[in-house]
Write an enzyme that holds these catalytic residues in place. Sequence first.
Site, short mmCIF file in Angstrom:
data_model
loop_
_atom_site.label_atom_id
_atom_site.label_comp_id
_atom_site.label_asym_id
_atom_site.label_seq_id
_atom_site.Cartn_x
_atom_site.Cartn_y
_atom_site.Cartn_z
N HIS A 41 46.59 31.93 59.46
CA HIS A 41 46.30 33.34 59.65
C HIS A 41 47.58 34.11 59.98
O HIS A 41 47.75 35.26 59.61
CB HIS A 41 45.27 33.53 60.76
CG HIS A 41 43.94 32.91 60.43
ND1 HIS A 41 42.77 33.62 60.36
CD2 HIS A 41 43.62 31.62 60.11
CE1 HIS A 41 41.78 32.81 60.03
NE2 HIS A 41 42.27 31.59 59.89
N ASP A 65 42.08 40.47 62.42
CA ASP A 65 41.55 39.37 61.63
C ASP A 65 40.03 39.51 61.58
O ASP A 65 39.39 39.70 62.63
CB ASP A 65 41.94 38.04 62.32
CG ASP A 65 41.86 36.88 61.38
OD1 ASP A 65 40.82 36.73 60.71
OD2 ASP A 65 42.83 36.10 61.30
N ALA A 100 57.63 21.14 56.69
CA ALA A 100 58.60 21.46 55.63
C ALA A 100 58.68 22.98 55.41
O ALA A 100 57.74 23.69 55.75
CB ALA A 100 58.14 20.81 54.33
N HIS A 127 45.31 20.17 50.75
CA HIS A 127 43.96 20.26 51.32
C HIS A 127 43.25 21.52 50.83
O HIS A 127 42.13 21.80 51.21
CB HIS A 127 44.06 20.27 52.85
CG HIS A 127 44.66 21.54 53.39
ND1 HIS A 127 45.82 22.10 52.89
CD2 HIS A 127 44.26 22.38 54.39
CE1 HIS A 127 46.10 23.21 53.57
NE2 HIS A 127 45.16 23.39 54.47
N TRP A 174 43.93 28.32 51.65
CA TRP A 174 44.14 29.42 50.71
C TRP A 174 45.62 29.80 50.58
O TRP A 174 46.11 30.09 49.49
CB TRP A 174 43.28 30.63 51.10
CG TRP A 174 43.38 31.76 50.12
CD1 TRP A 174 43.75 33.05 50.38
CD2 TRP A 174 43.10 31.72 48.69
NE1 TRP A 174 43.71 33.81 49.23
CE2 TRP A 174 43.32 33.01 48.18
CE3 TRP A 174 42.70 30.72 47.81
CZ2 TRP A 174 43.15 33.33 46.84
CZ3 TRP A 174 42.53 31.04 46.46
CH2 TRP A 174 42.75 32.31 45.99
N ASN A 175 46.36 29.74 51.70
CA ASN A 175 47.80 30.09 51.59
C ASN A 175 48.52 29.08 50.71
O ASN A 175 49.32 29.46 49.86
CB ASN A 175 48.45 30.12 52.98
CG ASN A 175 47.87 31.19 53.85
OD1 ASN A 175 48.08 32.37 53.63
ND2 ASN A 175 47.08 30.79 54.85
N GLU A 231 50.52 29.82 47.28
CA GLU A 231 51.95 29.51 47.18
C GLU A 231 52.23 28.60 45.98
O GLU A 231 53.19 28.79 45.25
CB GLU A 231 52.42 28.87 48.50
CG GLU A 231 52.45 29.87 49.66
CD GLU A 231 52.45 29.21 51.05
OE1 GLU A 231 52.63 27.98 51.12
OE2 GLU A 231 52.26 29.94 52.04
N ALA A 237 35.60 24.06 55.55
CA ALA A 237 35.51 25.52 55.41
C ALA A 237 35.68 25.96 53.96
O ALA A 237 35.03 25.42 53.07
CB ALA A 237 36.51 26.20 56.34
N ASP A 238 36.60 26.90 53.73
CA ASP A 238 36.77 27.48 52.38
C ASP A 238 37.44 26.51 51.40
O ASP A 238 37.52 26.78 50.21
CB ASP A 238 37.62 28.74 52.48
CG ASP A 238 39.00 28.47 53.10
OD1 ASP A 238 39.11 27.54 53.92
OD2 ASP A 238 39.95 29.18 52.75
N GLN A 239 37.94 25.39 51.89
CA GLN A 239 38.76 24.52 51.04
C GLN A 239 37.98 23.94 49.86
O GLN A 239 38.53 23.76 48.77
CB GLN A 239 39.40 23.42 51.90
CG GLN A 239 40.35 24.01 52.93
CD GLN A 239 40.64 23.11 54.11
OE1 GLN A 239 40.37 21.91 54.06
NE2 GLN A 239 41.18 23.67 55.18
O1 LIG Z 1 54.97 21.66 56.14
C1 LIG Z 1 54.41 22.74 56.02
C2 LIG Z 1 53.01 22.85 55.80
C3 LIG Z 1 52.47 24.11 55.69
N1 LIG Z 1 53.27 25.22 55.79
C4 LIG Z 1 52.67 26.57 55.68
O2 LIG Z 1 51.50 26.65 56.47
C5 LIG Z 1 50.55 27.47 55.84
C6 LIG Z 1 49.25 26.69 55.77
O3 LIG Z 1 48.22 27.55 55.40
P1 LIG Z 1 46.95 27.07 54.56
O4 LIG Z 1 47.37 26.38 53.34
O5 LIG Z 1 46.07 28.25 54.35
O6 LIG Z 1 46.27 25.97 55.43
P2 LIG Z 1 45.71 25.94 56.98
O7 LIG Z 1 46.83 25.94 57.88
O8 LIG Z 1 44.81 24.76 57.02
O9 LIG Z 1 44.86 27.29 57.08
C7 LIG Z 1 43.61 27.69 57.63
O10 LIG Z 1 43.50 29.07 57.22
C8 LIG Z 1 43.41 29.30 55.82
C9 LIG Z 1 43.32 30.80 55.61
O11 LIG Z 1 42.14 31.30 56.17
C10 LIG Z 1 42.21 28.59 55.22
O12 LIG Z 1 42.18 28.76 53.81
C11 LIG Z 1 42.26 27.11 55.57
O13 LIG Z 1 41.10 26.45 55.10
C12 LIG Z 1 42.38 26.95 57.09
O14 LIG Z 1 42.45 25.58 57.46
C13 LIG Z 1 51.10 27.83 54.46
O15 LIG Z 1 51.60 29.15 54.49
C14 LIG Z 1 52.24 26.85 54.27
O16 LIG Z 1 53.34 27.36 53.54
C15 LIG Z 1 54.62 25.11 55.98
O17 LIG Z 1 55.33 26.11 56.05
N2 LIG Z 1 55.14 23.86 56.09
#
Ligand SMILES: O=c1ccn([C@@H]2O[C@H](COP(=O)(O)OP(=O)(O)O[C@H]3O[C@H](CO)[C@@H](O)[C@H](O)[C@H]3O)[C@@H](O)[C@H]2O)c(=O)[nH]1
Length: 479
Positions: free
Chosen positions: A29, A136, A356, A373, A376-377, A381, A396-398
């Site tokens: 978020h 949010d 990373a 996993h 959404w981000n 990306e 969840a949304d995954q």
């Molecule tokens: O080594 C890493 C791993 C992840 N990221 C960043 O971390 C973020 C991860 O976001 P996301 O892929 O959305 O996963 P979650 O952290 O699991 O996010 C939660 O929030 C998201 C947005 O609501 C939902 O889609 C997911 O299901 C929920 O688990 C991204 O921007 C990645 O670039 C890094 O920078 N380095």
Amino acid sequence: MTSDSYVTAAAGAAASTHVLIFPFPAQGHLNCMLQLAELLAAADIHVTFLNTEYNHRRLLRSSSGNSLPGRGPGPKVQFRAIADGLPDDRARSAARLLELDASLRARSSQAYRDLLVDLREGSGGRAPRVTCVIADGIMPFAIDIAEELGIPAMAFRTPSASSVWAYYCIPKLLQSGELPIPEGADLDEPIRGLPSFCREARSSDDPMLRFVAEVTAHSARARAFILNTCEHLEPSALSSIRARMPVTYAVGPLHALRSGSESAPARASLWREDRTCVAWLDGQPERSVVYVSFGSFAVMSRKQFLEFWRGLVGSGRRFLWVVRPDLIEEGGWTDEMESMIEGARDRDRARVVGWAPQREVLGHRAVGCFMTHSGWNSTLESMVEGVPMICWPFFADQQINSRFVSEVWRIGLDMKDTCERSTVERMVREAMEGDAADELRRSAKATAEAVRKSVEEGGSSFAAFQRLVQHIKSLARPN
Ligand SMILES: O=c1ccn([C@@H]2O[C@H](COP(=O)(O)OP(=O)(O)O[C@H]3O[C@H](CO)[C@@H](O)[C@H](O)[C@H]3O)[C@@H](O)[C@H]2O)c(=O)[nH]1
């Protein structure tokens, strides 16, 4: 009123416009809401970004100086922090999401109210009075308090439009008896790709099901919806949402939208990035590496970790795996796992890091596919870089994202719930070599081009962002 109506009302309000942005305190978020903050600041809007104290300390510890806006040469964003009410030593993982939510409602809402009262009077010093809140969407209390204080509030939802639409449908599915799904039913039929909390709920009182349905219904009380997606990706979900929430801005992918800001997009990592993996990637052949990351929230069992590991090694492909310090469930670590990881650090064909610089990794020429996993981000990306995905959704949304990746956009493969080394091996081969891999790559490239167009001048997200800025400016009261 549609979003176009705000354009004329905004003229001249820039200097007196001040937005407070309040994300739910989780990595997935923070990143996108911080990117929004930076873009609004570049559009000449004062921004206060409200963190929890716990996360703000972590961000400062892990940030590399310039990655947070306001700390480098880019636009200025002012940070404020309030306590989340939990003890410092308590994990803030997905399993504890409801506990964190309850604590924020019960213990942080008063501090938030006090801060807003303060900022409403303009006692923030350099900034004018706060004129709008973007909260949010999973924190309805933040929207209600702002509106009670006479400050217009908008809701930012971090998942895809399709997921938000699915959440909207929960009350209807409960009413029609399609939820909860009876025990023993085939979860792939009739509603495929349902979010995990729908699949797992055994009664209509299930706390997670109720939480999602409630916050979604409630966030529709905000003045507008802001979604990190674009028209090209989700036209029908967006039009369903607009039938309920006419003022909906689809401004994504925000990390690729460079409206007015020259600096690299903000990064808000709660863990310190291990940049040695970029140097390692530099030494690998083109499209030869499987990048593996399960985001910031997911937790695996020891058995799942070992199946993945053996599948990856068995595939014979090079891999870079993000193993967060809290990736394995409590008590799950063994010496065997530790020594496997230690061994990988020294080998040429595999690399393991704790966190990373993900966007940079996905943009690296050596990366051939992304095992994800399906957060959404991460999905966005990967999409922007045109990297095909292998999806192993957790919760969840995954499940919705992974299904769209494989069945709608056709830019990846969906492992669904299977976690066996043979499946991992087979999927890695399919995504990395042969005709099927070529096809995936072609369609990932075409999707990347279309999505990038949306965030360029003339694109739908670019235009939606301009309308959002005008809307926010039109809310500024005379100082
Ligand atoms: O080594 C890493 C791993 C992840 N990221 C960043 O971390 C973020 C991860 O976001 P996301 O892929 O959305 O996963 P979650 O952290 O699991 O996010 C939660 O929030 C998201 C947005 O609501 C939902 O889609 C997911 O299901 C929920 O688990 C991204 O921007 C990645 O670039 C890094 O920078 N380095």
